[in-house]
Design a protein around this motif. Structure first.
Motif, PDB file in Angstrom:
ATOM      1  N   MET A   1     -34.152  66.624 -14.693  1.00 10.27           N
ATOM      2  CA  MET A   1     -33.472  65.382 -15.075  1.00 10.27           C
ATOM      3  C   MET A   1     -33.777  65.053 -16.543  1.00 10.27           C
ATOM      4  O   MET A   1     -34.914  65.152 -16.986  1.00 10.27           O
ATOM      5  CB  MET A   1     -33.927  64.226 -14.185  1.00 10.27           C
ATOM      6  N   GLN A   2     -32.744  64.696 -17.275  1.00 14.09           N
ATOM      7  CA  GLN A   2     -32.916  64.359 -18.686  1.00 14.09           C
ATOM      8  C   GLN A   2     -33.641  63.025 -18.842  1.00 14.09           C
ATOM      9  O   GLN A   2     -33.418  62.098 -18.065  1.00 14.09           O
ATOM     10  CB  GLN A   2     -31.553  64.279 -19.375  1.00 14.09           C
ATOM     11  N   PRO A   3     -34.512  62.900 -19.863  1.00  7.63           N
ATOM     12  CA  PRO A   3     -35.191  61.621 -20.111  1.00  7.63           C
ATOM     13  C   PRO A   3     -34.182  60.515 -20.417  1.00  7.63           C
ATOM     14  O   PRO A   3     -33.094  60.772 -20.932  1.00  7.63           O
ATOM     15  CB  PRO A   3     -36.070  61.918 -21.331  1.00  7.63           C
ATOM     16  N   ILE A   4     -34.545  59.300 -20.073  1.00  6.89           N
ATOM     17  CA  ILE A   4     -33.711  58.135 -20.375  1.00  6.89           C
ATOM     18  C   ILE A   4     -33.805  57.859 -21.874  1.00  6.89           C
ATOM     19  O   ILE A   4     -34.891  57.698 -22.424  1.00  6.89           O
ATOM     20  CB  ILE A   4     -34.190  56.906 -19.589  1.00  6.89           C
ATOM     21  N   ARG A   5     -32.662  57.830 -22.530  1.00  2.00           N
ATOM     22  CA  ARG A   5     -32.613  57.602 -23.980  1.00  2.00           C
ATOM     23  C   ARG A   5     -32.681  56.086 -24.232  1.00  2.00           C
ATOM     24  O   ARG A   5     -31.799  55.348 -23.816  1.00  2.00           O
ATOM     25  CB  ARG A   5     -31.315  58.188 -24.557  1.00  2.00           C
ATOM     26  N   VAL A   6     -33.748  55.665 -24.922  1.00  2.00           N
ATOM     27  CA  VAL A   6     -34.030  54.238 -25.067  1.00  2.00           C
ATOM     28  C   VAL A   6     -33.992  53.811 -26.535  1.00  2.00           C
ATOM     29  O   VAL A   6     -34.575  54.470 -27.402  1.00  2.00           O
ATOM     30  CB  VAL A   6     -35.413  53.882 -24.487  1.00  2.00           C
ATOM     31  N   LEU A   7     -33.312  52.699 -26.787  1.00  2.00           N
ATOM     32  CA  LEU A   7     -33.319  52.053 -28.091  1.00  2.00           C
ATOM     33  C   LEU A   7     -34.100  50.751 -27.977  1.00  2.00           C
ATOM     34  O   LEU A   7     -33.827  49.939 -27.084  1.00  2.00           O
ATOM     35  CB  LEU A   7     -31.889  51.758 -28.556  1.00  2.00           C
ATOM     36  N   LEU A   8     -35.082  50.552 -28.859  1.00  2.00           N
ATOM     37  CA  LEU A   8     -35.896  49.341 -28.859  1.00  2.00           C
ATOM     38  C   LEU A   8     -35.398  48.385 -29.932  1.00  2.00           C
ATOM     39  O   LEU A   8     -35.225  48.783 -31.089  1.00  2.00           O
ATOM     40  CB  LEU A   8     -37.363  49.677 -29.122  1.00  2.00           C
ATOM     41  N   ALA A   9     -35.178  47.123 -29.573  1.00  2.66           N
ATOM     42  CA  ALA A   9     -34.716  46.117 -30.532  1.00  2.66           C
ATOM     43  C   ALA A   9     -35.585  44.873 -30.419  1.00  2.66           C
ATOM     44  O   ALA A   9     -35.475  44.110 -29.456  1.00  2.66           O
ATOM     45  CB  ALA A   9     -33.244  45.777 -30.276  1.00  2.66           C
ATOM     46  N   ASP A  10     -36.463  44.685 -31.401  1.00  5.36           N
ATOM     47  CA  ASP A  10     -37.363  43.527 -31.418  1.00  5.36           C
ATOM     48  C   ASP A  10     -37.825  43.306 -32.851  1.00  5.36           C
ATOM     49  O   ASP A  10     -38.138  44.265 -33.556  1.00  5.36           O
ATOM     50  CB  ASP A  10     -38.574  43.773 -30.507  1.00  5.36           C
ATOM     51  N   ASP A  11     -37.857  42.051 -33.276  1.00  2.00           N
ATOM     52  CA  ASP A  11     -38.198  41.774 -34.673  1.00  2.00           C
ATOM     53  C   ASP A  11     -39.703  41.692 -34.937  1.00  2.00           C
ATOM     54  O   ASP A  11     -40.117  41.442 -36.062  1.00  2.00           O
ATOM     55  CB  ASP A  11     -37.503  40.499 -35.172  1.00  2.00           C
ATOM     56  N   GLY A  18     -46.062  48.442 -29.386  1.00  2.21           N
ATOM     57  CA  GLY A  18     -46.677  48.459 -28.063  1.00  2.21           C
ATOM     58  C   GLY A  18     -45.729  48.983 -26.999  1.00  2.21           C
ATOM     59  O   GLY A  18     -46.119  49.779 -26.141  1.00  2.21           O
ATOM     60  N   LEU A  19     -44.477  48.529 -27.058  1.00  3.82           N
ATOM     61  CA  LEU A  19     -43.468  49.023 -26.124  1.00  3.82           C
ATOM     62  C   LEU A  19     -43.287  50.528 -26.269  1.00  3.82           C
ATOM     63  O   LEU A  19     -43.209  51.269 -25.275  1.00  3.82           O
ATOM     64  CB  LEU A  19     -42.127  48.335 -26.377  1.00  3.82           C
ATOM     65  N   LYS A  20     -43.232  50.955 -27.505  1.00  4.14           N
ATOM     66  CA  LYS A  20     -43.035  52.378 -27.787  1.00  4.14           C
ATOM     67  C   LYS A  20     -44.171  53.211 -27.216  1.00  4.14           C
ATOM     68  O   LYS A  20     -43.950  54.262 -26.602  1.00  4.14           O
ATOM     69  CB  LYS A  20     -42.931  52.583 -29.298  1.00  4.14           C
ATOM     70  N   ASN A  21     -45.395  52.732 -27.387  1.00  4.85           N
ATOM     71  CA  ASN A  21     -46.556  53.460 -26.871  1.00  4.85           C
ATOM     72  C   ASN A  21     -46.521  53.571 -25.352  1.00  4.85           C
ATOM     73  O   ASN A  21     -46.850  54.614 -24.779  1.00  4.85           O
ATOM     74  CB  ASN A  21     -47.853  52.781 -27.314  1.00  4.85           C
ATOM     75  N   VAL A  22     -46.148  52.469 -24.700  1.00  7.95           N
ATOM     76  CA  VAL A  22     -46.072  52.472 -23.235  1.00  7.95           C
ATOM     77  C   VAL A  22     -45.041  53.482 -22.746  1.00  7.95           C
ATOM     78  O   VAL A  22     -45.300  54.279 -21.833  1.00  7.95           O
ATOM     79  CB  VAL A  22     -45.723  51.069 -22.698  1.00  7.95           C
ATOM     80  N   ILE A  32     -35.175  56.821 -28.953  1.00  6.44           N
ATOM     81  CA  ILE A  32     -34.269  57.437 -29.928  1.00  6.44           C
ATOM     82  C   ILE A  32     -33.976  56.536 -31.123  1.00  6.44           C
ATOM     83  O   ILE A  32     -33.283  56.952 -32.057  1.00  6.44           O
ATOM     84  CB  ILE A  32     -32.938  57.848 -29.261  1.00  6.44           C
ATOM     85  N   GLY A  33     -34.500  55.315 -31.109  1.00  4.96           N
ATOM     86  CA  GLY A  33     -34.248  54.434 -32.234  1.00  4.96           C
ATOM     87  C   GLY A  33     -34.945  53.101 -32.090  1.00  4.96           C
ATOM     88  O   GLY A  33     -35.314  52.697 -30.986  1.00  4.96           O
ATOM     89  N   GLU A  34     -35.137  52.418 -33.236  1.00  5.68           N
ATOM     90  CA  GLU A  34     -35.756  51.097 -33.254  1.00  5.68           C
ATOM     91  C   GLU A  34     -34.991  50.201 -34.214  1.00  5.68           C
ATOM     92  O   GLU A  34     -34.487  50.660 -35.246  1.00  5.68           O
ATOM     93  CB  GLU A  34     -37.212  51.187 -33.706  1.00  5.68           C
ATOM     94  N   ALA A  35     -34.912  48.930 -33.872  1.00 11.13           N
ATOM     95  CA  ALA A  35     -34.228  47.955 -34.726  1.00 11.13           C
ATOM     96  C   ALA A  35     -35.006  46.650 -34.710  1.00 11.13           C
ATOM     97  O   ALA A  35     -35.646  46.317 -33.712  1.00 11.13           O
ATOM     98  CB  ALA A  35     -32.798  47.723 -34.243  1.00 11.13           C
ATOM     99  N   ILE A  54     -33.592  48.095 -24.854  1.00 11.73           N
ATOM    100  CA  ILE A  54     -34.548  47.040 -24.516  1.00 11.73           C
ATOM    101  C   ILE A  54     -34.466  46.023 -25.640  1.00 11.73           C
ATOM    102  O   ILE A  54     -34.845  46.300 -26.775  1.00 11.73           O
ATOM    103  CB  ILE A  54     -35.968  47.606 -24.358  1.00 11.73           C
ATOM    104  N   MET A  55     -33.947  44.847 -25.346  1.00 10.34           N
ATOM    105  CA  MET A  55     -33.474  43.903 -26.349  1.00 10.34           C
ATOM    106  C   MET A  55     -34.235  42.577 -26.335  1.00 10.34           C
ATOM    107  O   MET A  55     -34.320  41.908 -25.298  1.00 10.34           O
ATOM    108  CB  MET A  55     -31.983  43.628 -26.074  1.00 10.34           C
ATOM    109  N   ASP A  56     -34.766  42.211 -27.486  1.00 10.52           N
ATOM    110  CA  ASP A  56     -35.369  40.892 -27.649  1.00 10.52           C
ATOM    111  C   ASP A  56     -34.255  39.846 -27.694  1.00 10.52           C
ATOM    112  O   ASP A  56     -33.198  40.078 -28.301  1.00 10.52           O
ATOM    113  CB  ASP A  56     -36.172  40.873 -28.954  1.00 10.52           C
ATOM    114  N   VAL A  57     -34.468  38.723 -27.063  1.00  8.24           N
ATOM    115  CA  VAL A  57     -33.455  37.670 -27.079  1.00  8.24           C
ATOM    116  C   VAL A  57     -33.304  37.070 -28.470  1.00  8.24           C
ATOM    117  O   VAL A  57     -32.195  36.853 -28.963  1.00  8.24           O
ATOM    118  CB  VAL A  57     -33.804  36.559 -26.057  1.00  8.24           C
ATOM    119  N   SER A  58     -34.435  36.789 -29.113  1.00 10.05           N
ATOM    120  CA  SER A  58     -34.419  36.102 -30.406  1.00 10.05           C
ATOM    121  C   SER A  58     -34.688  37.073 -31.545  1.00 10.05           C
ATOM    122  O   SER A  58     -35.803  37.576 -31.701  1.00 10.05           O
ATOM    123  CB  SER A  58     -35.473  34.988 -30.403  1.00 10.05           C
ATOM    124  N   MET A  59     -33.650  37.336 -32.363  1.00  4.73           N
ATOM    125  CA  MET A  59     -33.768  38.195 -33.541  1.00  4.73           C
ATOM    126  C   MET A  59     -32.934  37.613 -34.675  1.00  4.73           C
ATOM    127  O   MET A  59     -31.973  36.891 -34.426  1.00  4.73           O
ATOM    128  CB  MET A  59     -33.286  39.620 -33.218  1.00  4.73           C
TER     129      MET A  59
END
Length: 217
Positions: A1-11, A18-22, A32-35, A54-59
Protein backbone atom coordinates in the motif's frame (compact mmCIF):
# COMPACT_ATOMS: atom_id res chain seq x y z
CA UNK A 1 0.00 0.00 0.00
CA UNK A 2 1.30 3.44 -0.93
CA UNK A 3 1.97 5.91 1.92
CA UNK A 4 -0.64 8.60 2.50
CA UNK A 5 0.61 11.81 0.87
CA UNK A 6 0.24 14.57 3.47
CA UNK A 7 0.46 18.35 3.19
CA UNK A 8 0.91 20.26 6.46
CA UNK A 9 -0.53 23.79 6.74
CA UNK A 10 0.11 25.70 9.97
CA UNK A 11 1.59 29.12 10.64
CA UNK A 12 3.50 27.99 13.76
CA UNK A 13 6.83 26.44 12.66
CA UNK A 14 7.42 24.58 15.94
CA UNK A 15 3.97 23.03 15.94
CA UNK A 16 4.31 22.11 12.27
CA UNK A 17 7.69 20.55 13.00
CA UNK A 18 6.16 18.50 15.79
CA UNK A 19 3.44 17.21 13.48
CA UNK A 20 6.05 16.34 10.89
CA UNK A 21 8.11 14.39 13.40
CA UNK A 22 5.09 12.40 14.57
CA UNK A 23 4.01 11.48 11.04
CA UNK A 24 7.48 10.78 9.67
CA UNK A 25 7.96 8.17 12.39
CA UNK A 26 5.20 6.15 10.72
CA UNK A 27 5.93 4.67 7.25
CA UNK A 28 2.22 4.97 6.44
CA UNK A 29 2.71 8.71 5.88
CA UNK A 30 4.72 10.73 3.39
CA UNK A 31 5.03 14.49 4.04
CA UNK A 32 5.07 16.07 0.60
CA UNK A 33 4.81 19.74 1.50
CA UNK A 34 4.46 22.42 4.18
CA UNK A 35 2.74 25.80 4.19
CA UNK A 36 2.45 28.60 6.72
CA UNK A 37 -0.43 30.46 5.04
CA UNK A 38 -3.74 29.45 3.57
CA UNK A 39 -2.95 30.75 0.10
CA UNK A 40 0.36 28.85 0.11
CA UNK A 41 -1.42 25.67 1.13
CA UNK A 42 -3.95 26.08 -1.69
CA UNK A 43 -1.20 26.62 -4.27
CA UNK A 44 0.86 23.69 -3.02
CA UNK A 45 -2.12 21.35 -2.88
CA UNK A 46 -3.04 22.13 -6.47
CA UNK A 47 0.51 21.32 -7.52
CA UNK A 48 1.48 18.27 -5.46
CA UNK A 49 -2.01 16.71 -5.15
CA UNK A 50 -1.89 15.34 -1.57
CA UNK A 51 -4.25 12.68 -0.29
CA UNK A 52 -4.67 14.61 2.96
CA UNK A 53 -4.18 18.19 4.10
CA UNK A 54 -3.76 18.74 7.83
CA UNK A 55 -4.99 22.31 8.10
CA UNK A 56 -4.77 24.93 10.83
CA UNK A 57 -7.99 26.90 11.16
CA UNK A 58 -6.28 30.24 11.81
CA UNK A 59 -3.61 31.32 9.29
CA UNK A 60 -2.64 34.66 7.74
CA UNK A 61 -3.78 35.93 4.30
CA UNK A 62 -6.29 33.06 3.89
CA UNK A 63 -7.63 31.11 6.86
CA UNK A 64 -7.93 27.34 6.90
CA UNK A 65 -11.70 27.30 6.46
CA UNK A 66 -11.63 29.38 3.28
CA UNK A 67 -8.63 27.40 2.02
CA UNK A 68 -10.57 24.18 2.61
CA UNK A 69 -13.61 25.53 0.77
CA UNK A 70 -11.56 26.47 -2.30
CA UNK A 71 -9.47 23.31 -2.16
CA UNK A 72 -12.54 21.06 -2.10
CA UNK A 73 -14.08 22.98 -4.99
CA UNK A 74 -10.91 22.37 -6.99
CA UNK A 75 -10.46 18.72 -6.00
CA UNK A 76 -13.22 17.06 -3.92
CA UNK A 77 -11.14 13.89 -3.49
CA UNK A 78 -8.60 15.57 -1.18
CA UNK A 79 -9.32 14.95 2.50
CA UNK A 80 -8.92 17.80 4.97
CA UNK A 81 -8.36 17.40 8.71
CA UNK A 82 -8.66 20.65 10.63
CA UNK A 83 -6.52 21.41 13.69
CA UNK A 84 -7.42 24.27 15.99
CA UNK A 85 -7.13 25.78 19.44
CA UNK A 86 -10.76 26.88 19.11
CA UNK A 87 -13.41 24.71 20.76
CA UNK A 88 -16.31 27.00 19.83
CA UNK A 89 -19.15 25.26 17.99
CA UNK A 90 -19.04 27.79 15.16
CA UNK A 91 -15.49 26.88 14.12
CA UNK A 92 -15.93 23.14 13.75
CA UNK A 93 -19.38 23.48 12.21
CA UNK A 94 -18.14 25.98 9.63
CA UNK A 95 -15.10 23.78 8.94
CA UNK A 96 -17.30 20.79 8.19
CA UNK A 97 -19.60 22.88 6.03
CA UNK A 98 -16.54 24.03 4.06
CA UNK A 99 -15.72 20.41 3.26
CA UNK A 100 -13.40 19.26 6.03
CA UNK A 101 -13.71 15.64 7.10
CA UNK A 102 -12.40 16.10 10.62
CA UNK A 103 -11.74 18.59 13.40
CA UNK A 104 -9.23 18.00 16.21
CA UNK A 105 -8.17 20.33 19.00
CA UNK A 106 -4.44 20.98 19.02
CA UNK A 107 -4.17 20.08 22.69
CA UNK A 108 -5.31 16.55 21.83
CA UNK A 109 -3.08 15.98 18.82
CA UNK A 110 -0.74 13.63 20.68
CA UNK A 111 -3.57 11.17 21.39
CA UNK A 112 -6.09 11.81 18.61
CA UNK A 113 -4.15 12.70 15.43
CA UNK A 114 -3.51 9.21 14.06
CA UNK A 115 -7.00 8.01 14.99
CA UNK A 116 -8.53 11.02 13.27
CA UNK A 117 -6.40 10.57 10.15
CA UNK A 118 -7.36 6.91 9.83
CA UNK A 119 -11.04 7.73 10.24
CA UNK A 120 -10.89 10.52 7.66
CA UNK A 121 -8.98 8.41 5.15
CA UNK A 122 -11.57 5.64 5.51
CA UNK A 123 -14.24 8.11 4.44
CA UNK A 124 -15.56 8.77 7.92
CA UNK A 125 -16.15 12.08 9.66
CA UNK A 126 -14.23 12.79 12.83
CA UNK A 127 -15.04 15.48 15.39
CA UNK A 128 -13.10 15.65 18.64
CA UNK A 129 -15.57 14.07 21.11
CA UNK A 130 -15.65 16.72 23.84
CA UNK A 131 -16.74 19.37 21.33
CA UNK A 132 -20.13 17.70 21.02
CA UNK A 133 -21.01 18.44 24.61
CA UNK A 134 -21.26 22.13 23.80
CA UNK A 135 -23.51 21.72 20.81
CA UNK A 136 -26.92 23.32 21.13
CA UNK A 137 -29.78 23.60 18.69
CA UNK A 138 -33.57 23.63 18.90
CA UNK A 139 -35.04 20.26 19.80
CA UNK A 140 -33.41 19.51 23.13
CA UNK A 141 -32.34 15.95 23.84
CA UNK A 142 -33.79 14.56 20.62
CA UNK A 143 -31.66 16.96 18.61
CA UNK A 144 -28.59 16.04 20.63
CA UNK A 145 -29.27 12.32 20.06
CA UNK A 146 -29.59 12.98 16.35
CA UNK A 147 -26.20 14.70 16.27
CA UNK A 148 -24.57 11.93 18.30
CA UNK A 149 -25.85 9.25 15.95
CA UNK A 150 -24.70 11.27 12.96
CA UNK A 151 -21.12 11.65 14.19
CA UNK A 152 -20.71 8.02 15.27
CA UNK A 153 -18.60 6.75 12.40
CA UNK A 154 -19.15 3.39 10.70
CA UNK A 155 -16.04 1.99 12.42
CA UNK A 156 -17.26 3.28 15.80
CA UNK A 157 -20.62 1.62 15.18
CA UNK A 158 -18.76 -1.58 14.38
CA UNK A 159 -16.80 -1.38 17.64
CA UNK A 160 -19.97 -0.54 19.55
CA UNK A 161 -21.68 -3.58 18.03
CA UNK A 162 -18.87 -5.89 19.12
CA UNK A 163 -18.79 -4.37 22.61
CA UNK A 164 -22.55 -4.76 22.92
CA UNK A 165 -22.24 -8.39 21.85
CA UNK A 166 -19.83 -9.00 24.71
CA UNK A 167 -16.54 -9.31 22.85
CA UNK A 168 -13.34 -8.48 24.76
CA UNK A 169 -10.99 -5.75 23.52
CA UNK A 170 -8.54 -8.48 22.46
CA UNK A 171 -11.21 -10.20 20.38
CA UNK A 172 -12.28 -6.89 18.83
CA UNK A 173 -8.68 -6.03 18.00
CA UNK A 174 -8.17 -9.39 16.29
CA UNK A 175 -11.42 -9.18 14.37
CA UNK A 176 -10.76 -5.64 13.11
CA UNK A 177 -7.00 -6.21 12.64
CA UNK A 178 -6.05 -3.27 14.86
CA UNK A 179 -4.17 -2.90 18.15
CA UNK A 180 -5.81 -3.16 21.56
CA UNK A 181 -4.78 0.45 22.13
CA UNK A 182 -6.74 1.50 19.04
CA UNK A 183 -9.80 -0.41 20.26
CA UNK A 184 -9.50 1.29 23.64
CA UNK A 185 -9.35 4.68 21.90
CA UNK A 186 -12.48 3.88 19.90
CA UNK A 187 -14.23 2.75 23.08
CA UNK A 188 -13.29 5.99 24.85
CA UNK A 189 -14.52 8.09 21.93
CA UNK A 190 -17.84 6.20 21.82
CA UNK A 191 -18.36 6.77 25.53
CA UNK A 192 -17.54 10.46 25.25
CA UNK A 193 -19.71 11.03 22.18
CA UNK A 194 -22.73 9.19 23.53
CA UNK A 195 -22.21 9.88 27.24
CA UNK A 196 -22.33 6.16 28.03
CA UNK A 197 -20.33 4.41 30.75
CA UNK A 198 -21.64 0.85 31.11
CA UNK A 199 -21.88 -2.02 28.62
CA UNK A 200 -25.61 -2.27 29.44
CA UNK A 201 -26.01 1.36 28.34
CA UNK A 202 -24.18 0.56 25.10
CA UNK A 203 -26.45 -2.42 24.48
CA UNK A 204 -29.55 -0.26 24.97
CA UNK A 205 -28.17 2.41 22.64
CA UNK A 206 -27.26 -0.19 20.00
CA UNK A 207 -30.78 -1.64 20.20
CA UNK A 208 -32.45 1.76 20.06
CA UNK A 209 -30.51 2.80 16.97
CA UNK A 210 -30.81 -0.55 15.17
CA UNK A 211 -27.09 -1.31 15.38
CA UNK A 212 -28.08 -4.70 16.79
CA UNK A 213 -31.43 -6.45 17.15
CA UNK A 214 -32.92 -7.86 20.34
CA UNK A 215 -32.44 -11.35 18.87
CA UNK A 216 -28.71 -10.82 18.66
CA UNK A 217 -27.92 -10.16 22.33
Amino acid sequence: MQPIRVLLADDHPLFRSGLKNVLQADPAFNIIGEASRGDEALLLARGCKPDLVIMDVSMPVMDGIECTRQLKEHDPSIKVLMLSTYSDDAYWQESMEAGASGYVLKRAVDTELIIAIRAVMEGERYIYPTLLGGFHKPGGKAAADELQEEVLSPREQEVLLLIALGHTQQEIAEQLAVSIKTVDSYKTRIREKLNLTKRSDMVRYALKHNIISDKTV
